[in-house]
Design a protein around this motif. Structure first.
Motif, mmCIF file in Angstrom:
data_model
loop_
_atom_site.group_PDB
_atom_site.id
_atom_site.type_symbol
_atom_site.label_atom_id
_atom_site.label_comp_id
_atom_site.label_asym_id
_atom_site.label_seq_id
_atom_site.Cartn_x
_atom_site.Cartn_y
_atom_site.Cartn_z
ATOM 1 N N GLN A 39 0.857 -1.316 0.013
ATOM 2 C CA GLN A 39 0.046 0.021 0.007
ATOM 3 C C GLN A 39 0.969 1.263 -0.101
ATOM 4 O O GLN A 39 1.931 1.251 0.609
ATOM 5 N N VAL A 40 0.372 2.276 -0.440
ATOM 6 C CA VAL A 40 1.049 3.639 -0.456
ATOM 7 C C VAL A 40 0.246 4.566 0.360
ATOM 8 O O VAL A 40 0.594 5.794 0.599
ATOM 9 N N LEU A 41 -0.785 4.237 1.139
ATOM 10 C CA LEU A 41 -1.513 5.074 1.961
ATOM 11 C C LEU A 41 -0.581 4.986 3.352
ATOM 12 O O LEU A 41 -0.017 4.243 3.737
ATOM 13 N N PRO A 42 -0.763 6.017 3.990
ATOM 14 C CA PRO A 42 -0.312 6.271 5.604
ATOM 15 C C PRO A 42 -0.776 4.931 6.077
ATOM 16 O O PRO A 42 -1.796 4.805 6.110
ATOM 17 N N GLY A 43 0.048 4.600 7.047
ATOM 18 C CA GLY A 43 -0.192 3.509 7.880
ATOM 19 C C GLY A 43 0.049 2.065 7.259
ATOM 20 O O GLY A 43 0.252 1.135 8.076
ATOM 21 N N GLY A 44 0.239 2.150 5.958
ATOM 22 C CA GLY A 44 0.487 0.920 5.464
ATOM 23 C C GLY A 44 1.833 0.649 4.969
ATOM 24 O O GLY A 44 2.404 1.491 4.946
ATOM 25 N N ASN A 45 2.427 -0.430 4.663
ATOM 26 C CA ASN A 45 3.630 -0.588 4.034
ATOM 27 C C ASN A 45 3.534 -0.910 2.775
ATOM 28 O O ASN A 45 2.619 -1.310 2.052
ATOM 29 N N SER A 46 4.668 -0.340 1.883
ATOM 30 C CA SER A 46 4.664 -0.434 0.570
ATOM 31 C C SER A 46 5.139 -1.679 0.021
ATOM 32 O O SER A 46 4.721 -2.142 -1.133
ATOM 33 N N TYR A 47 5.731 -2.271 1.052
ATOM 34 C CA TYR A 47 6.424 -3.912 0.405
ATOM 35 C C TYR A 47 5.029 -4.783 0.488
ATOM 36 O O TYR A 47 4.229 -4.725 1.224
ATOM 37 N N CYS A 48 5.833 -6.099 -0.021
ATOM 38 C CA CYS A 48 4.829 -7.176 -0.010
ATOM 39 C C CYS A 48 5.387 -8.031 1.086
ATOM 40 O O CYS A 48 6.604 -8.161 1.381
ATOM 41 N N SER A 49 4.385 -8.508 1.913
ATOM 42 C CA SER A 49 4.898 -9.229 3.217
ATOM 43 C C SER A 49 5.465 -10.842 2.716
ATOM 44 O O SER A 49 5.991 -11.625 3.710
ATOM 45 N N ALA A 50 5.316 -11.135 1.796
ATOM 46 C CA ALA A 50 5.992 -12.436 0.947
ATOM 47 C C ALA A 50 5.460 -13.588 1.652
ATOM 48 O O ALA A 50 5.867 -14.826 1.099
ATOM 49 N N LEU A 139 -8.254 -11.084 8.097
ATOM 50 C CA LEU A 139 -7.225 -10.325 7.301
ATOM 51 C C LEU A 139 -5.925 -10.829 7.320
ATOM 52 O O LEU A 139 -5.450 -11.083 8.258
ATOM 53 N N SER A 140 -5.481 -11.064 6.194
ATOM 54 C CA SER A 140 -4.105 -11.415 6.078
ATOM 55 C C SER A 140 -3.210 -10.314 5.971
ATOM 56 O O SER A 140 -2.615 -9.640 5.037
ATOM 57 N N VAL A 141 -2.900 -9.972 7.365
ATOM 58 C CA VAL A 141 -2.051 -8.828 7.640
ATOM 59 C C VAL A 141 -0.698 -9.287 7.459
ATOM 60 O O VAL A 141 -0.345 -10.471 7.597
ATOM 61 N N GLY A 142 0.193 -8.320 7.047
ATOM 62 C CA GLY A 142 1.578 -8.280 6.585
ATOM 63 C C GLY A 142 2.278 -8.266 8.055
ATOM 64 O O GLY A 142 2.146 -8.017 9.021
ATOM 65 N N LEU A 143 3.751 -8.326 7.511
ATOM 66 C CA LEU A 143 4.633 -8.241 8.675
ATOM 67 C C LEU A 143 5.285 -6.970 8.554
ATOM 68 O O LEU A 143 5.334 -5.963 7.784
ATOM 69 N N ASN A 144 5.525 -6.387 9.708
ATOM 70 C CA ASN A 144 6.021 -5.162 10.399
ATOM 71 C C ASN A 144 7.665 -5.299 10.647
ATOM 72 O O ASN A 144 7.849 -6.504 11.201
ATOM 73 N N PRO A 145 8.459 -4.436 10.895
ATOM 74 C CA PRO A 145 9.772 -4.529 11.441
ATOM 75 C C PRO A 145 9.455 -4.901 12.942
ATOM 76 O O PRO A 145 8.410 -4.080 13.491
ATOM 77 N N PRO A 146 10.364 -5.040 13.771
ATOM 78 C CA PRO A 146 9.945 -5.485 14.903
ATOM 79 C C PRO A 146 9.769 -4.240 15.654
ATOM 80 O O PRO A 146 10.306 -3.026 15.316
ATOM 81 N N ARG A 147 8.953 -4.197 16.784
ATOM 82 C CA ARG A 147 8.488 -2.957 17.124
ATOM 83 C C ARG A 147 9.645 -2.224 17.876
ATOM 84 O O ARG A 147 9.579 -0.923 17.555
ATOM 85 N N ASN A 148 10.437 -2.718 18.552
ATOM 86 C CA ASN A 148 11.444 -2.027 19.228
ATOM 87 C C ASN A 148 12.787 -1.906 18.172
ATOM 88 O O ASN A 148 13.882 -1.674 18.905
ATOM 89 N N PHE A 149 12.417 -1.748 17.089
ATOM 90 C CA PHE A 149 13.708 -1.850 16.041
ATOM 91 C C PHE A 149 14.674 -0.691 16.207
ATOM 92 O O PHE A 149 15.836 -0.697 16.171
ATOM 93 N N LYS A 150 13.815 0.446 16.415
ATOM 94 C CA LYS A 150 14.960 1.795 16.634
ATOM 95 C C LYS A 150 15.772 1.578 17.776
ATOM 96 O O LYS A 150 17.034 2.021 17.588
ATOM 97 N N ASP A 151 15.322 1.283 18.822
ATOM 98 C CA ASP A 151 16.114 1.198 19.997
ATOM 99 C C ASP A 151 17.180 0.185 19.904
ATOM 100 O O ASP A 151 18.499 0.373 20.118
ATOM 101 N N LEU A 152 16.717 -0.913 19.409
ATOM 102 C CA LEU A 152 17.702 -1.975 18.934
ATOM 103 C C LEU A 152 18.785 -1.524 18.136
ATOM 104 O O LEU A 152 19.873 -2.007 18.374
ATOM 105 N N ALA A 153 18.535 -0.961 17.204
ATOM 106 C CA ALA A 153 19.477 -0.485 16.127
ATOM 107 C C ALA A 153 20.213 0.468 16.907
ATOM 108 O O ALA A 153 21.560 0.418 16.505
ATOM 109 N N ASN A 154 19.789 1.204 17.637
ATOM 110 C CA ASN A 154 20.699 2.334 18.135
ATOM 111 C C ASN A 154 21.599 1.664 19.057
ATOM 112 O O ASN A 154 22.988 2.065 19.222
ATOM 113 N N ARG A 155 21.204 0.710 19.836
ATOM 114 C CA ARG A 155 22.009 0.088 20.881
ATOM 115 C C ARG A 155 23.077 -0.616 20.389
ATOM 116 O O ARG A 155 24.125 -0.640 20.598
#
Ligand SMILES: Cc1cc2nc3c(=O)[nH]c(=O)nc-3n(C[C@H](O)[C@H](O)[C@H](O)COP(=O)(O)OP(=O)(O)OC[C@H]3O[C@@H](n4cnc5c(N)ncnc54)[C@H](O)[C@@H]3O)c2cc1C
Ligand code: SF4
Ligand code: SF4
Ligand code: SF4
Lengths: 805, 255
Positions: A39-50, A139-155
């Motif tokens: 999706q290109v709408l806000p809140g959606g992900n542009s990629y395919c969740s595969a 609803l076949s909902v897709g995958l999101n990045p892990p919730r705490n990804f930013k923290d994780l990445a920073n750490r």
């Protein structure tokens, strides 16, 4: 995911599908694909969740298992069955009764406040826009990045990519932006199970490269309690029946099988367990065996092919010989295949348990022994997969022999020039080949043919004839990476008209800046040529991405070119979806065709010039289109390598129905073969893109290292022995045993056969040749097999009333 | 008993660990359904399955026996033991036919670990076939006890059959064509008649006389042989000093 919990035995309704609003069984269920993805709408992900297309199909199949009358509707966009065996899975779901796949966008209109039913609006080409009511909507909902990804990445100080997943080296999807930190699984982006598994092994192998200097420093030898000698005891059998969550318990009446087991001779204890293979249960089991003084154990659960080693280990922990263990497979061979006949399944489970108990009573204690492991590896196939795998093994200080049948290394990648992400494949390949040749521990054989292969895990011997002469290579592990070939089309004028080419040929010509390609006014690409049909019932996975890639490249060079892509489903899974969208945004026209209404191609003259006329039905516009093209590119299928059968025969490994190599387990052991010590990676396994091949190559290296880093492998105790009194020295067994495990030796009673336990593989062929029954395979003795046959015949179980009439 | 008997088919299967057992596992993983008639016994290689196992299974009440191995040339072992299973099953079927048991009660199939669906298809098909045959004897029109008796007699011959197989029934090359050709050939039929067939009949007479001395008509009735066949076998077994004629009883008895 909520629905998955509903299907699960440990879920909210213990495996029954009920609506949370009113606890009713839904009979008419709708699935909506791509929710929150593509999706290109806000809140959606542009990629395919595969993963959603295939998990939805799994849920549909399971739903039909629960409720054969359920009506299932799947509202989908493209159905992306691009993985190994996915296409067949899709067909299975599609062919079930009461299942409809509908290609349509949908909107949810309302929920009825009384019936709690949901109305959906959708459209079909025949009936236009429609509204319909469903009992339940999933609803076949897709995958999101892990919730705490930013923290994780920073750490960890690693970078993320634009969707919030981890940023990785595009040629090495396990490598993060920070040296020494690797990732595996779906933090790379949406991935399914096999890829997550091999990326985990692969990350392991790369860490192994860095930490090789201290390998083994922390290893502690497992110490088992001394083995109790129970030779003179009467059999005391314990039977443990597993529910496997609901996998068994939903079908087989587990408590009644426990009761039944207690009535069997020699059974002193029986109990049930929810998950007997969990580590707590295993610890409990070991304790129980010790406390109850059991000397035989039967676990009625799943398949010994995966779980026998685990429970044998438990027996060792409990201080009894591991060969006193027998497994009753009441899951794969019972509850899963008789799910509509609960009573019969329970009866069958009883029979299987009875047979296992009978056998258990005859089992003997056997000793295993250690075999040395040759530290070297052989890699067959010098494509990107083979080279990466060889390098990773060599970087962990094992000598590697890389055998390539061609005159040069590189394989399919020699014909590829850039990737969808814009990387330079040739530069990468040059660098890779240089590293391979420069590595002191890596020996390359080109123009090579394997003429003989023998041996076994840890000790293979392979004969290679090459430019370097004939070599007999000894090695402990083998990796098969012989790649794949490209289908040579016979359709769409290919081979008759030189303006029709394959995508791969198009790519070479684009890279070669050929005039007629760069300056073409219009070009048509036709997808799915030579696969997703009866002859090759699989999707080649790479071609949709390759066509989008070529289209984008051409648009970059010549923005005015008219490009049409005629497709069945655009399978640009994962982040590749973004490029699909980009292509559509750059006016690449995507037109869907149906397999029963394939495009037509003919050469015609139009306005004084010769063009290729493509006719195709456009289902969106609902009419036939005629496209005049200067060039046509066919997305020709990836087909299994020509040498597959020969290689499979030499190394005693199997091919799948599509004739790619068959891994030990599709999901959980994607780089192992059933045969020990042999691994696979790359296109030989199934079509896949370069980063995926590389990921699997590291995965295979990781698996090979788990073998090569040990000094010994343990050989089975299930080998043959000869009863010399019975041996009449006829030699029939020696003639049969191609392992050369048997020979004659002189005894005071004359010449007798004798088995070399290291060489005996335990197949048991010789047993059926020996006229006197002198030679006998331990753990599969006649006594043991006869006891199973007799137990299977137990009369009161299977003869129903009326039998005596 | 009515032809559509309600007795549930009983099938025993012997499957090799690497291919067919794996195929049956994959069949389960994929949830392909088949009728619950079969019980499986795992062996490492189909070559471990012996005629003695098959005879025992049928004589203890199984209605059918299934043997499953890897596809030819795909055997997990370099012994290519599935060719031996092929040979064993071919001879076994011949013996079953000879003693009046429908040879189709024994079925050999190759199923790879990747062929879950194939396993299910075979189970559905074989299950239906065995259901049609019914218990041993029903489709044969011979008394079940007689057939069981013959099977037990045949089981006693297994050591001899192994010798014959090793010495005289070896197929020179391991290809499917060669195996198929050999076991369909006149040469094989001739060898079978000369060696195993005669022994089987004599073996049955011996087993029968073990229970009680009998005269020729009694023997021919019990074994379903013509009196002239019976006398021929009696002559040759007297010569081998296996049986003797008891003048007092006017019957044949064990020597
Ligand atoms: C038509 C096509 C288009 C593709 N397009 C893309 C793309 O756009 N983007 C992308 O990322 N990926 C693409 N790929 C995938 C990519 O090519 C592979 O993932 C990558 O090259 C890894 O291949 P490999 O090493 O497994 O096999 P290969 O490259 O096929 O290498 C196998 C090697 O083994 C050798 N070999 C074969 N048999 C034997 C034998 N018996 N003994 C010894 N050696 C043997 C072969 O000669 C070859 O060198 C495409 C693949 C195909 C087929
Ligand atoms: S073109 Fe290739 S990747 Fe796309 S759907 Fe067809 S076979 Fe699959
Ligand atoms: S079981 Fe196989 S390997 Fe072992 S001695 Fe017998 S034929 Fe040889
Ligand atoms: S086949 Fe049996 S009798 Fe003959 S040599 Fe081998 S063990 Fe001895």
């Amino acid at each position: 995911m909520d629905y998955e919990r509903l299907l699960c035995a440990t879920g909210p309704y213990e495996g029954e599908i009920l609506r949370s609003s009113d606890n009713k069984h839904p009979h008419k269920i709708a699935w909506i694909h791509c929710v929150g993805s593509r999706q290109v709408l806000p809140g959606g992900n542009s990629y395919c969740s595969a993963v959603c297309c295939t998990y939805t199909q799994k849920q549909v199949i399971l739903t039909k298992d629960h409720d054969a009358d359920a009506k299932c509707y799947i509202f989908h966009n493209d159905v992306r069955s691009y993985g190994k065996d996915f296409e067949r899975f899709y067909q299975r779901a599609e062919n079930l009764p009461g299942i409809q796949f509908i290609r349509s966008y949908v909107t949810i209109v309302k929920e009825d406040p009384v019936t709690k039913n949901v109305t959906i609006r959708y459209s079909t080409p025949d009936e236009g826009v429609k509204e319909e009511e469903f009992d339940m909507v999933v609803l076949s909902v897709g995958l999101n990045p892990p919730r705490n990804f930013k923290d994780l990445a920073n750490r960890f100080g690693i970078e993320l990519e634009s969707h919030g997943f981890c940023k990785v080296n595009p040629f090495n999807p396990m490598e993060t932006s920070r040296p020494g930190i690797f990732i595996s699984g779906a933090f790379q982006g949406p991935l399914d199970i096999p890829e997550s598994v091999f990326s985990a092994s692969g990350a392991g192998s790369q860490i192994g490269e860095l930490l090789n200097f201290r390998r083994g420093n922390l290893a502690k030898e497992r110490i088992y309690p001394p083995e109790k000698d129970v030779l003179l005891e009467e059999p005391k059998v314990g039977v443990y029946v597993c529910h496997c969550g609901a996998n068994i318990g939903r079908i087989v009446n587990v408590p009644s099988t426990v009761e039944y087991a207690l009535t069997l001779p020699n059974v002193v204890h029986a109990e049930e367990n929810l998950f007997i293979c969990s580590s707590e249960s295993a610890a409990m089991l070991a304790k129980d065996i010790r406390e109850r003084g059991l000397n035989r154990v039967v676990v009625a659960a799943c398949t010994p092919r995966t779980h026998e080693p685990l429970f044998r280990d438990t027996l060792r922990e409990a201080g009894i010989n591991q060969y006193y263990y027998e497994m009753a497979n009441i899951r794969e061979h019972c509850s899963w295949v008789h799910s509509r006949e609960k009573e019969e399944a329970t009866r069958k489970a009883n029979d299987i348990i009875r047979m296992a108990v009978a056998r258990a009573c005859h089992l003997e204690a056997l000793q295993e022994f250690d075999l040395p492991v040759d530290k070297r590896a052989l890699v067959v196939g010098g494509g990107i997969a083979g080279m990466n795998c060889a390098l990773s093994i060599a970087n962990q200080e094992h000598e590697v022999y890389l055998v390539e049948k061609d005159t040069e290394l590189g394989g399919m990648a020699r014909k590829l020039h850039y990737t969808l992400e814009g990387l330079d494949v040739q530069a990468y390949l040059r660098d890779l080949i240089r590293k391979v040749y420069q590595h002191p521990l890596l020996h390359v054989y080109t123009n090579a043919a394997i003429t003989e292969a023998s041996g076994y895990v840890g000790n293979f011997v392979t004969r290679v004839e090459s430019a370097r002469g004939v070599a007999e290579i000894k090695h402990g592990a083998t990796v098969i990476a012989i790649g794949a070939d490209v289908y040579k089309p016979t359709e769409y004028l290919y081979g008759e008209d030189d303006r029709v080419m394959t995508s791969l040929e198009l790519e070479e010509q684009i890279a070669g800046k050929e005039e007629r390609v760069i300056n073409a006014e219009s070009l048509v690409m036709i997808q799915c040529v030579g696969c997703r049909n009866e002859d090759r019932n699989y999707c080649s996975r790479i071609c949709c991405s390759q066509s989008v890639k070529n289209a984008l490249k051409l648009k970059e060079i010549n923005p005015g070119m008219d490009i049409y892509i005629l497709f069945r489903d655009m399978r640009t899974y994962g982040f590749k979806e973004d490029y699909y969208r980009e292509a559509a945004g750059k006016d690449v026209r995507f037109i869907r065709y149906e397999p029963q209404d394939k495009p037509g191609v003919e050469s015609v003259r139009e306005g004084g010039r010769s063009v290729l006329r493509v006719t195709v039905t456009d289902y969106v516009l609902g009419k036939k289109l005629e496209l005049d093209a200067d060039l046509i590119a066919l997305a020709a299928a990836v087909v299994p390598s020509e040498g597959r059968k020969e290689v499979a025969g030499l190394f005693k490994v199997t091919l799948s129905p599509d004739e790619f190599f068959q891994e030990a387990h599709v999901k959980l052991r994607p780089v192992d073969f059933g045969a020990e010590g042999i691994f696979l990676c790359g296109l030989a396994h199934y079509p896949k893109l370069i980063p995926e091949s590389i990921s699997q190559a590291y995965g295979a290296a990781g698996r090979a290292l788990t073998l090569l880093s040990h000094d010994t492998v343990t050989a089975s105790g299930s080998v043959c022995e000869v009863d010399e009194d019975k041996c009449i020295s006829c030699g029939a067994c020696i003639m049969a045993c191609t392992y050369g495990a048997i020979d004659f030796y002189e005894t005071p009673q004359g010449r007798k056969a004798r088995v070399n336990a290291v060489l005996c593989k335990g197949d048991g062929l010789c047993n059926t040749k020996c006229a006197t029954g002198a030679i006998s395979l331990k753990h599969y003795t006649d006594e043991e097999l006869f006891s199973q046959i007799m137990a299977a015949a137990d009369k009161d179980i299977t003869q129903q009333s009326g039998a005596e009439a | 008993m009515s032809p559509g008997s309600k007795i549930k088919p009983k099938i025993l299967g012997f499957v090799c660990n690497w291919c067919c057992y794996g195929g049956a596992d994959l069949c389960g993983v994929s949830r392909f359904q088949y009728p619950p008639y079969i019980r499986l016994i795992r062996v490492m290689c189909s070559a471990r399955v012996d005629m003695a196992h098959i005879f025992l299974a049928l004589s203890t009440g199984q209605h059918g026996v299934f043997v499953g191995g890897c596809h030819l040339n795909d055997c997990h072992y370099i012994t290519n033991g599935n060719y031996d299973a092929f040979g064993m099953v071919s001879i076994c079927k011949k013996i079953l036919g000879h003693i009046g048991v429908n040879p189709d009660r024994l079925r050999l199939e190759w199923v790879s670990a990747g062929e879950g669906i194939r396993f299910a298809n075979i189970m559905n098909d074989f299950g239906a076939q065995i259901a049609k045959f019914g218990p041993l004897g029903q489709s044969e029109g011979i008394d079940e006890q007689v057939l069981k008796f013959r099977l037990e007699a045949a089981a006693k011959l297994v050591p001899y059959i192994r010798l014959v197989q090793t010495e005289r029934m070896r197929v020179p090359v391991r290809t499917e064509e060669a195996y198929q050709k050999f076991f369909a050939s006149d040469e094989f039929n001739r060898l079978f008649e000369e060696t195993i067939a005669e022994k089987l009949s004599i073996g049955q007479i011996v087993a029968l006389l073990q229970k009680e001395p009998l005269a020729t008509p009694g023997i021919s009735r019990a074994l379903g042989l013509t009196p002239s066949e019976v006398s021929r076998f009696l002559i040759s077994s007297s010569r081998q000093k296996l049986v003797r004629y008891d003048e007092g009883l006017k019957r044949y008895a064990l020597a």
